[in-house]
Write a protein that holds these residues in place. Structure first.
Motif, PDB file in Angstrom:
ATOM      1  N   LYS A 193       2.368   3.187  -6.906  1.00 39.59           N
ATOM      2  CA  LYS A 193       1.716   4.313  -7.550  1.00 39.59           C
ATOM      3  C   LYS A 193       1.120   3.883  -8.880  1.00 39.59           C
ATOM      4  O   LYS A 193       1.649   2.982  -9.532  1.00 39.59           O
ATOM      5  CB  LYS A 193       2.721   5.458  -7.775  1.00 39.59           C
ATOM      6  CG  LYS A 193       3.214   6.113  -6.492  1.00 39.59           C
ATOM      7  CD  LYS A 193       4.111   7.312  -6.799  1.00 39.59           C
ATOM      8  CE  LYS A 193       4.630   7.961  -5.529  1.00 39.59           C
ATOM      9  NZ  LYS A 193       3.601   8.586  -4.733  1.00 39.59           N
ATOM     10  N   PRO A 252      -7.559   5.899  -7.048  1.00 37.07           N
ATOM     11  CA  PRO A 252      -6.625   6.141  -5.941  1.00 37.07           C
ATOM     12  C   PRO A 252      -7.329   6.655  -4.675  1.00 37.07           C
ATOM     13  O   PRO A 252      -8.486   7.085  -4.718  1.00 37.07           O
ATOM     14  CB  PRO A 252      -5.683   7.209  -6.500  1.00 37.07           C
ATOM     15  CG  PRO A 252      -5.876   7.174  -7.974  1.00 37.07           C
ATOM     16  CD  PRO A 252      -7.292   6.770  -8.197  1.00 37.07           C
ATOM     17  N   GLU A 253      -6.587   6.636  -3.576  1.00 37.84           N
ATOM     18  CA  GLU A 253      -7.119   7.106  -2.286  1.00 37.84           C
ATOM     19  C   GLU A 253      -6.906   8.615  -2.169  1.00 37.84           C
ATOM     20  O   GLU A 253      -6.169   9.097  -1.306  1.00 37.84           O
ATOM     21  CB  GLU A 253      -6.466   6.338  -1.139  1.00 37.84           C
ATOM     22  CG  GLU A 253      -6.900   4.882  -1.108  1.00 37.84           C
ATOM     23  CD  GLU A 253      -6.343   4.112   0.079  1.00 37.84           C
ATOM     24  OE1 GLU A 253      -5.327   4.554   0.658  1.00 37.84           O
ATOM     25  OE2 GLU A 253      -6.915   3.061   0.427  1.00 37.84           O
ATOM     26  N   GLU A 263       0.812  -1.221   0.000  1.00 33.94           N
ATOM     27  CA  GLU A 263       0.000   0.000   0.000  1.00 33.94           C
ATOM     28  C   GLU A 263       0.840   1.263   0.000  1.00 33.94           C
ATOM     29  O   GLU A 263       0.423   2.289  -0.531  1.00 33.94           O
ATOM     30  CB  GLU A 263      -0.914  -0.002   1.234  1.00 33.94           C
ATOM     31  CG  GLU A 263      -2.051   0.992   1.175  1.00 33.94           C
ATOM     32  CD  GLU A 263      -3.075   0.663   0.105  1.00 33.94           C
ATOM     33  OE1 GLU A 263      -3.773   1.593  -0.355  1.00 33.94           O
ATOM     34  OE2 GLU A 263      -3.179  -0.516  -0.288  1.00 33.94           O
ATOM     35  N   THR A 314      -1.810   3.708  -7.400  1.00 31.59           N
ATOM     36  CA  THR A 314      -2.565   3.138  -6.296  1.00 31.59           C
ATOM     37  C   THR A 314      -2.468   1.625  -6.356  1.00 31.59           C
ATOM     38  O   THR A 314      -2.436   1.024  -7.441  1.00 31.59           O
ATOM     39  CB  THR A 314      -4.051   3.535  -6.355  1.00 31.59           C
ATOM     40  OG1 THR A 314      -4.804   2.756  -5.428  1.00 31.59           O
ATOM     41  CG2 THR A 314      -4.644   3.325  -7.747  1.00 31.59           C
TER      42      THR A 314
END
Length: 577
Positions: free
Chosen positions: A93, A449-450, A89, A95
């Protein structure tokens, strides 16, 4: 079910026949230094290990795999370690979510193509749990899930720190000028102190709890701290138990039933789960042929109290406290009357039998139903002209004043644009504005993504504001908090209504009514639809090309359409070759 015998083991298709192909299989095993007695007539267990030197959550898995193999050997099986995509996590990249489905595909194909009678799935870092479980569900051999466990609680200057949650909090203070360089470095070094997953009720702990509630982990396994010696003992027990599961022919389809997914969703709500649970639960359910929807989750969210007082939805405690307060068995004992206790589990016994003797040892950490942290569950599903297929919010983790809110939109088309603007102290923004980030969904992100916990503009931070309404088609970390509406579907990148919103349009959130709308007339929206132009595809080749053409929207779990059960069957079992 009829018990397996050595001749009916799946691995016997590789090793038992007196033919040239099986001669080659046996010969190559001997090349590895094994005698036929090691692998013939005994269950061959694949230990799918998501360890890597860039996965901090799984730093202990290099050692734990030996504990698992010890247990397999003790039970009369033959264990083989097989590396699986780590999907860390922290460093992946754009995500890790972009690669959850890759892990699921790898898991399924690794099991299907090798002489494995059963598997132990070693995961924990956010996407590894759903990825491993999704793949193993599709492969269909007996499986047991071994959770990585949370890291130790963080500490700096006598203060307890929680993964993610305190990083966001102290970053805001740093942006406001309230945190010195030395303090910032101290927090940086104290917030993650051991191997293991985030020790808040983030996505990692949410998903390992869901795996246990589904019946795929040993009772109590989901919250054992990664560096606790109990974790080593649990790992060995996973090895012993999977061998017996093979002989019992206890396959995933006997465990992953509608009742099991109901239990898992209910438990998720009671724990203060990550919003990411929505996407992963739906994806796993669909792999099992269970028709779980956003509406099912919202119905449970309306009626299930939040009783785990663990950050970020809770106020005071972390996963270490939760474990020593009784862990998930104790929490499920509180919910026993609401659960389907007949659901089968990897123990070979129904859930209800696994809960016998479970006790709460700290009633402030695991609350009784009569004294919940929050009167409803962790999540709510919204619909409206901004999100006709749904959006998600975590009411317990935001200021109640935002449960009904109207304000003008401030729209950003990309993460870099948003990031630059919110640090501009001359930005024309008020606390009533609604920050909007689009083109951050499954295809637009890419990989969703977050980014959904948009930072509070620096000008407002300096005025003392720490929350405001934010909307996106992205996800947010399970350790995040605030008035964040996420997973807007369909996403803006493919022309969903969020693509039509403009800065200055009034947005209304009505949590009680489960509505999210832009107050713009239909005639004007139709003009905007006509003028909208699709952006260029994110990928021209490789995995990303496949991802962007086959990933489903958030309300369908973001799985690949061709991997769901209603797409067709696989023809990969080796007995046809």
């Amino acid at each position: 079910m009829t018990r397996k015998t050595p001749t009916t083991l799946r691995s016997a298709r590789w090793f038992a026949p007196d033919d040239l192909r099986s001669f080659g299989h046996r010969s190559r095993m001997m090349q590895l230094g094994y005698a036929e007695e090691d692998f013939r007539d005994r269950p061959v267990i694949g230990v799918l290990n998501t360890w890597s030197e860039l996965n901090t959550c799984h730093a202990h898995f290099r050692d734990r795999v030996q504990d698992v193999k010890r247990g397999i050997l003790q039970a009369g099986g033959f264990g083989v370690e097989m590396p699986a995509l780590s999907v860390d996590e922290s460093f992946t990249k754009p995500t890790s979510m972009l690669y959850r489905n890759m892990l699921a595909m790898e898991t399924e194909e690794m099991i299907r193509s090798h002489p494995l009678d059963g598997v132990v799935l070693m995961g924990g870092c956010d996407k590894t749990t759903p990825g491993l479980v999704m793949g193993a569900l599709s492969a269909g051999v007996p499986m047991i899930y071994l959770p990585a466990g949370p890291m130790l609680r963080g500490n700096y200057a006598g203060k307890t720190l929680g993964s993610g949650s305190d990083a966001w909090k102290y970053w805001d203070e740093r942006r406001a000028g309230n945190i010195s360089d030395a303090e910032w470095r101290g927090i940086q070094g104290g917030i993650a102190r051991s191997a293991g997953t985030c020790m808040t009720m983030g996505t990692a702990s949410t998903m390992t709890a869901i795996a246990e509630a589904l019946g795929f982990s040993l009772p109590g396994a989901s919250s054992i701290p990664a560096v606790d010696s109990g974790h080593q003992r649990m790992s060995a027990e996973c090895g012993r138990r999977i061998v017996e599961m093979v002989w019992e022919d206890l396959t995933p389809n006997r465990i992953a039933t509608p009742a099991a997914f109901h239990n898992a969703a209910l438990v998720a709500m009671a724990t203060g789960c990550s919003t990411n649970a929505v996407v992963h639960l739906i994806a796993m359910a669909r792999r099992a042929g269970v028709a779980m929807t956003l509406d099912d989750l919202d119905a449970l969210g309306r009626t299930t109290p939040l009783i785990a007082n663990v950050r970020p939805a809770g106020k005071d405690y972390l996963m270490e406290d939760f474990h020593y307060a009784g862990g998930l068995r104790a929490l499920m004992k509180q919910l026993e009357d609401r659960l389907d206790c007949t659901a089968m589990t990897v123990t070979g016994r129904p859930l209800g039998e696994n809960l016998i003797g479970a006790e709460v040892h700290n009633a402030d950490v695991i609350r009784p139903l009569s004294n919940p942290v929050y009167h409803e569950g962790s999540l709510a599903v919204l619909r409206g002209n901004l999100c006709p297929d749904g959006a998600v919010i975590k009411p317990a983790a935001c200021d109640p004043k935002f449960h009904f809110h109207e304000g003008p939109a401030l729209v950003f088309d990309s993460y870099p644009d948003m990031k630059a603007a919110i640090d501009d102290e001359t930005l024309d923004v008020t606390p009533d504005h609604v920050l909007v980030l689009r083109n951050a969904g499954p295809q637009g992100g890419p990989g969703m993504p977050e980014w959904g916990m948009l930072p509070i503009p620096k000008a407002l931070i300096k005025q003392g504001y720490r929350d405001m309404l934010r909307i996106s088609d992205a996800r947010m970390s399970g350790t995040s908090y605030g008035a964040c509406v996420l997973h807007v579907a369909p996403e803006s990148y493919i022309g969903g209504p969020l693509a039509l919103l403009r800065t200055g349009d009034i947005v209304r959130l009505d949590l009680a009514g489960r509505r999210l709308d832009m107050l713009v007339g239909e005639d004007e929206l139709q003009r905007r639809r006509t003028a909208w132009q699709a952006p260029e595809p994110r990928f021209q080749r490789g995995y990303g090309y496949m991802f962007s053409r086959h990933v489903t929207q958030a309300d369908k779990g973001c799985d690949f359409d061709f991997l769901q059960t209603d797409f067709g069957t696989a023809a990969g079992e080796p007995d046809i070759y």
